[in-house]
Design a protein around this motif. Structure first.
Motif, PDB file in Angstrom:
ATOM      1  N   UNK A 136     106.569  84.061  42.827  1.00 23.43           N
ATOM      2  CA  UNK A 136     106.747  85.071  41.784  1.00 23.43           C
ATOM      3  C   UNK A 136     105.395  85.522  41.247  1.00 23.43           C
ATOM      4  N   UNK A 137     105.403  86.507  40.376  1.00 22.02           N
ATOM      5  CA  UNK A 137     104.149  87.096  39.894  1.00 22.02           C
ATOM      6  C   UNK A 137     103.312  86.092  39.110  1.00 22.02           C
ATOM      7  N   UNK A 138     103.969  85.215  38.332  1.00 20.41           N
ATOM      8  CA  UNK A 138     103.223  84.215  37.572  1.00 20.41           C
ATOM      9  C   UNK A 138     102.523  83.231  38.466  1.00 20.41           C
ATOM     10  N   UNK A 139     103.186  82.785  39.521  1.00 21.17           N
ATOM     11  CA  UNK A 139     102.583  81.853  40.462  1.00 21.17           C
ATOM     12  C   UNK A 139     101.433  82.509  41.215  1.00 21.17           C
ATOM     13  N   UNK A 140     101.653  83.757  41.632  1.00 21.92           N
ATOM     14  CA  UNK A 140     100.588  84.481  42.322  1.00 21.92           C
ATOM     15  C   UNK A 140      99.380  84.688  41.433  1.00 21.92           C
ATOM     16  N   UNK A 141      99.641  84.987  40.167  1.00 21.73           N
ATOM     17  CA  UNK A 141      98.554  85.169  39.214  1.00 21.73           C
ATOM     18  C   UNK A 141      97.749  83.883  39.064  1.00 21.73           C
ATOM     19  N   UNK A 142      98.435  82.756  38.999  1.00 22.98           N
ATOM     20  CA  UNK A 142      97.744  81.475  38.879  1.00 22.98           C
ATOM     21  C   UNK A 142      96.869  81.180  40.078  1.00 22.98           C
ATOM     22  N   UNK A 213      98.296  92.192  39.766  1.00 22.61           N
ATOM     23  CA  UNK A 213      97.957  90.769  39.884  1.00 22.61           C
ATOM     24  C   UNK A 213      96.556  90.594  40.451  1.00 22.61           C
ATOM     25  N   UNK A 214      96.163  91.472  41.355  1.00 20.17           N
ATOM     26  CA  UNK A 214      94.907  91.327  42.062  1.00 20.17           C
ATOM     27  C   UNK A 214      93.723  91.940  41.315  1.00 20.17           C
ATOM     28  N   UNK A 215      93.987  92.405  40.097  1.00 17.04           N
ATOM     29  CA  UNK A 215      92.926  92.746  39.150  1.00 17.04           C
ATOM     30  C   UNK A 215      92.923  91.764  37.982  1.00 17.04           C
ATOM     31  N   UNK A 216      94.099  91.540  37.417  1.00 20.00           N
ATOM     32  CA  UNK A 216      94.187  90.662  36.244  1.00 20.00           C
ATOM     33  C   UNK A 216      93.797  89.232  36.599  1.00 20.00           C
ATOM     34  N   UNK A 217      94.325  88.716  37.713  1.00 21.94           N
ATOM     35  CA  UNK A 217      94.019  87.344  38.115  1.00 21.94           C
ATOM     36  C   UNK A 217      92.534  87.094  38.326  1.00 21.94           C
ATOM     37  N   UNK A 218      91.868  87.875  39.199  1.00 21.71           N
ATOM     38  CA  UNK A 218      90.433  87.672  39.395  1.00 21.71           C
ATOM     39  C   UNK A 218      89.601  87.890  38.142  1.00 21.71           C
TER      40      UNK A 218
END
Length: 271
Positions: A136-142, A213-218
């Protein structure tokens, strides 16, 4: 800030970021697409992707580009790294903005070229990052936060001018950190620890599903790494006024740590 904008060295650095990013994305994503390129004599066609091969391609290409342009621009080649160095007061806001723009344009150009070269590849995603089934998005974000955190920590540690104990090659260490991040994240998210590289594929394929996700996470990972390194692991003593001046001018004085205690506080003053 305006004085930095007028310097030739500034524009050379921006061009270096663009050129190095273009080569990096072309080599790394090209290696990921090559495993399934549909040519009759290509024995790897249809095979399961070799994560080690792709991870090493990303890591070694970053190391090569860092060695090539590190003395010109610092070879950030990643908006998350640029953010980390900005928060660590090593570059100005103006330089950070231009670096991120140059990185994104370089990624788009490289992905567009690859799109033309691999046009015969069916359902070609051009290396677009996406969440794996069951993630899910939360796991991917982590995953993205952790992958970027270790990368930016490595960059800050290996480029810290206060250290005199760093041996070997800093670009190679950073490249291995990139490879490590890919070994961790490829099976979960495709590894989007580089927002510009993710942005290039999303633009050319016109598919921005879960792209945030690939902006917020990094960015969260890069910011967290800068805060941990600057305020916990190797703290510096400077007030907000000094930091604002550095962000505006992009210059700061050299500083040293007490050789007997790495954790001692040091002064950082803008020139």
């Amino acid at each position: 800030m305006a004085s930095e904008f007028k310097k030739k060295l500034f524009w050379r650095a921006v061009v270096a970021e663009f050129l190095a990013m273009t080569l990096f994305v072309f080599i790394s994503i090209g290696s990921a697409l090559g495993f399934q390129y549909p040519l009759a004599r290509n024995r790897t066609s249809g095979a399961v992707q070799d994560n080690v091969k792709v991870s090493l391609a990303f890591g070694l290409s970053i190391a090569t580009m860092a060695q090539s342009v590190g003395h010109i621009s610092g070879a950030h080649l990643n908006p998350a790294v640029t953010l980390g160095l900005l928060l660590s007061c090593q570059i100005s806001v103006l330089r950070a903005v231009f670096y991120v723009v140059a990185q994104c344009i370089g990624a788009i150009v490289a992905t567009a070229i690859l799109s033309g070269i691999t046009s015969a590849l069916p359902e070609n995603t051009l290396g677009r990052n996406a969440l794996a089934e069951g993630i899910n998005s939360g796991q991917g974000l982590g995953i993205e936060i952790i992958g970027t955190l270790q990368l930016v920590l490595c960059v800050l540690a290996t480029t810290d001018r206060r250290r005199n104990d760093v041996g070997g090659s800093a670009p190679l260490a950073i490249g291995l950190s990139v490879a490590l991040g890919h070994l961790l994240a490829i099976d979960y998210t495709g590894c989007g620890i580089n927002p510009a590289r993710s942005f290039g594929s999303a633009v050319i394929t016109n598919n921005f599903t879960d792209h945030w996700i690939f902006w917020v996470g990094p960015f969260l990972g890069g910011a967290l790494a800068a805060l941990i390194y600057d305020f916990v692991l190797a703290p510096r003593s400077c007030d907000l006024t000094d930091r604002v001046k550095v962000w505006a001018s992009g210059q700061m004085q050299e500083y040293d740590l007490d050789a007997e205690e790495m954790s001692s506080r040091v002064e950082m003053k803008p020139k």
